[in-house]
Design a protein around this motif. Structure first.
Motif, mmCIF file in Angstrom:
data_model
loop_
_atom_site.group_PDB
_atom_site.id
_atom_site.type_symbol
_atom_site.label_atom_id
_atom_site.label_comp_id
_atom_site.label_asym_id
_atom_site.label_seq_id
_atom_site.Cartn_x
_atom_site.Cartn_y
_atom_site.Cartn_z
ATOM 1 N N SER A 68 0.818 -1.217 0.000
ATOM 2 C CA SER A 68 0.000 0.000 0.000
ATOM 3 C C SER A 68 0.848 1.262 0.000
ATOM 4 O O SER A 68 0.397 2.316 -0.455
ATOM 5 C CB SER A 68 -0.948 0.005 1.195
ATOM 6 N N GLN A 69 2.090 1.181 0.490
ATOM 7 C CA GLN A 69 2.970 2.353 0.459
ATOM 8 C C GLN A 69 3.240 2.804 -0.964
ATOM 9 O O GLN A 69 3.201 3.988 -1.283
ATOM 10 C CB GLN A 69 4.319 2.027 1.113
ATOM 11 N N GLY A 70 3.559 1.823 -1.817
ATOM 12 C CA GLY A 70 3.824 2.156 -3.213
ATOM 13 C C GLY A 70 2.599 2.727 -3.893
ATOM 14 O O GLY A 70 2.695 3.666 -4.696
ATOM 15 N N GLU A 71 1.433 2.178 -3.564
ATOM 16 C CA GLU A 71 0.186 2.676 -4.138
ATOM 17 C C GLU A 71 -0.067 4.112 -3.697
ATOM 18 O O GLU A 71 -0.543 4.948 -4.475
ATOM 19 C CB GLU A 71 -0.956 1.761 -3.717
ATOM 20 N N HIS A 72 0.254 4.406 -2.436
ATOM 21 C CA HIS A 72 0.095 5.773 -1.925
ATOM 22 C C HIS A 72 1.000 6.729 -2.692
ATOM 23 O O HIS A 72 0.575 7.827 -3.086
ATOM 24 C CB HIS A 72 0.446 5.809 -0.429
ATOM 25 N N LEU A 73 2.241 6.336 -2.924
ATOM 26 C CA LEU A 73 3.180 7.193 -3.645
ATOM 27 C C LEU A 73 2.679 7.473 -5.054
ATOM 28 O O LEU A 73 2.719 8.618 -5.529
ATOM 29 C CB LEU A 73 4.556 6.531 -3.694
ATOM 30 N N VAL A 74 2.195 6.431 -5.739
ATOM 31 C CA VAL A 74 1.695 6.593 -7.107
ATOM 32 C C VAL A 74 0.502 7.537 -7.131
ATOM 33 O O VAL A 74 0.384 8.412 -7.998
ATOM 34 C CB VAL A 74 1.318 5.219 -7.706
ATOM 35 N N THR A 75 -0.386 7.406 -6.158
ATOM 36 C CA THR A 75 -1.604 8.215 -6.113
ATOM 37 C C THR A 75 -1.302 9.685 -5.846
ATOM 38 O O THR A 75 -1.983 10.572 -6.372
ATOM 39 C CB THR A 75 -2.559 7.684 -5.020
ATOM 40 N N HIS A 76 -0.282 9.954 -5.045
ATOM 41 C CA HIS A 76 -0.036 11.321 -4.579
ATOM 42 C C HIS A 76 1.133 12.016 -5.280
ATOM 43 O O HIS A 76 1.556 13.094 -4.830
ATOM 44 C CB HIS A 76 0.200 11.313 -3.066
ATOM 45 N N THR A 77 1.632 11.443 -6.361
ATOM 46 C CA THR A 77 2.782 12.017 -7.052
ATOM 47 C C THR A 77 2.460 12.213 -8.530
ATOM 48 O O THR A 77 1.960 11.289 -9.173
ATOM 49 C CB THR A 77 4.017 11.082 -6.935
ATOM 50 N N PRO A 78 2.730 13.408 -9.084
ATOM 51 C CA PRO A 78 2.523 13.602 -10.528
ATOM 52 C C PRO A 78 3.310 12.561 -11.327
ATOM 53 O O PRO A 78 4.404 12.158 -10.933
ATOM 54 C CB PRO A 78 3.069 15.019 -10.772
ATOM 55 N N LYS A 79 2.745 12.136 -12.454
ATOM 56 C CA LYS A 79 3.317 11.010 -13.193
ATOM 57 C C LYS A 79 4.747 11.259 -13.657
ATOM 58 O O LYS A 79 5.602 10.368 -13.562
ATOM 59 C CB LYS A 79 2.425 10.668 -14.395
ATOM 60 N N LEU A 80 5.055 12.449 -14.167
ATOM 61 C CA LEU A 80 6.424 12.721 -14.611
ATOM 62 C C LEU A 80 7.382 12.718 -13.426
ATOM 63 O O LEU A 80 8.517 12.236 -13.535
ATOM 64 C CB LEU A 80 6.498 14.058 -15.348
ATOM 65 N N THR A 81 6.928 13.249 -12.305
ATOM 66 C CA THR A 81 7.751 13.235 -11.096
ATOM 67 C C THR A 81 7.982 11.807 -10.633
ATOM 68 O O THR A 81 9.079 11.459 -10.167
ATOM 69 C CB THR A 81 7.075 14.048 -9.983
ATOM 70 N N LEU A 82 6.971 10.978 -10.776
ATOM 71 C CA LEU A 82 7.087 9.572 -10.379
ATOM 72 C C LEU A 82 8.190 8.874 -11.168
ATOM 73 O O LEU A 82 8.968 8.083 -10.608
ATOM 74 C CB LEU A 82 5.748 8.873 -10.602
ATOM 75 N N LEU A 83 8.299 9.175 -12.451
ATOM 76 C CA LEU A 83 9.375 8.597 -13.266
ATOM 77 C C LEU A 83 10.735 9.031 -12.738
ATOM 78 O O LEU A 83 11.682 8.236 -12.680
ATOM 79 C CB LEU A 83 9.220 9.007 -14.729
ATOM 80 N N MET A 84 10.855 10.305 -12.367
ATOM 81 C CA MET A 84 12.123 10.801 -11.827
ATOM 82 C C MET A 84 12.461 10.110 -10.512
ATOM 83 O O MET A 84 13.612 9.727 -10.273
ATOM 84 C CB MET A 84 12.056 12.324 -11.617
ATOM 85 N N LEU A 85 11.474 9.943 -9.667
ATOM 86 C CA LEU A 85 11.719 9.295 -8.377
ATOM 87 C C LEU A 85 12.083 7.828 -8.561
ATOM 88 O O LEU A 85 12.897 7.283 -7.802
ATOM 89 C CB LEU A 85 10.501 9.443 -7.467
ATOM 90 N N PHE A 86 11.498 7.185 -9.557
ATOM 91 C CA PHE A 86 11.861 5.799 -9.836
ATOM 92 C C PHE A 86 13.325 5.730 -10.275
ATOM 93 O O PHE A 86 14.061 4.816 -9.894
ATOM 94 C CB PHE A 86 10.940 5.230 -10.914
ATOM 95 N N GLY A 87 13.758 6.726 -11.036
ATOM 96 C CA GLY A 87 15.163 6.790 -11.416
ATOM 97 C C GLY A 87 16.069 6.963 -10.215
ATOM 98 O O GLY A 87 17.152 6.356 -10.148
#
Length: 213
Positions: free
Chosen positions: A150-169
């Motif tokens: 659920s932590q990962g799901e929370h991050l995905v829900t609350h983070t803009p998609k382009l920012t999410l790609l940067m954070l994954f990097g």
């Protein structure tokens, strides 16, 4: 059966690296170089959002079920909550100091920001080290796979998609091959494709720009 919490250590590795690099990057900016200061300030905000959402997910989704199940380990969970509060206080101070430095790139503002980033890193490392040593074993034994995920799901829900790609990097950068393969395998196939085609090159461009000499 225990759940696997190793991915949290990979996330922490990225946070440790970025907290260190921010100190070095800010310290290297020449007085008056507002263009360079703006680049580093934007990167700080990326780091700050990732750290905030990571901790918020733990606060909302991990601590409550753990406190309900671990009488003998409650002191550990409460200590994590207290450490999160201390980390958040350093981020609040940094918000003000980053903006002040970004506006003028002044030497005094830079030096004050370096000091605050150093304080932030010390508080963060104390927390991450403690969490890995004491909290993760507790979580492994007392949380379900769904609760952990659920932590990962929370991050995905609350983070803009382009920012999410940067954070994954940020997370993948220092992952070893097996960790990297496991993290990528956890993504839906379309998202994995987006990462390879769009996210990975974008992150590489971002890091070159941020870490340019």
């Amino acid at each position: 059966m225990s759940i696997d919490t190793q991915d949290m250590e990979v996330v922490h590795r990225g946070l440790r690296r970025e907290a260190r690099l921010l100190i070095e990057l800010v310290a290297a900016v020449a007085p008056g170089d507002t263009r360079r200061a703006a680049i580093i300030a934007d990167h700080f905000r990326l780091y700050r959002l990732g750290l905030h959402n990571h901790h918020e997910g733990e606060d909302e989704l991990l601590w409550p079920p753990l406190l309900a199940r671990v009488d003998l380990g409650a002191d550990i969970v409460l200590r994590m909550e207290s450490q999160h509060t201390r980390v958040a206080a350093t981020l609040t101070r940094l918000d003000t100091e980053v903006s002040a430095w970004e506006a003028t790139a002044g030497a005094d503002e830079r030096d004050a920001l370096v000091a605050s980033l150093t304080d932030h890193r010390a508080v963060l490392l104390e927390h991450l080290d403690d969490e890995e040593a004491t909290l993760l074993p507790l979580a492994a034994d007392h949380l379900t796979e769904a609760e952990w995920a659920s932590q990962g799901e929370h991050l995905v829900t609350h983070t803009p998609k382009l920012t999410l790609l940067m954070l994954f990097g940020v997370v993948l950068e220092d992952a070893n091959p097996s960790e990297r393969a496991r993290l990528l395998a956890g993504l839906p196939a379309p998202v994995r494709g987006i990462w390879h085609i769009f996210g990975s090159p974008r992150y590489a461009r971002h890091t070159r720009r941020v870490r340019a000499a």
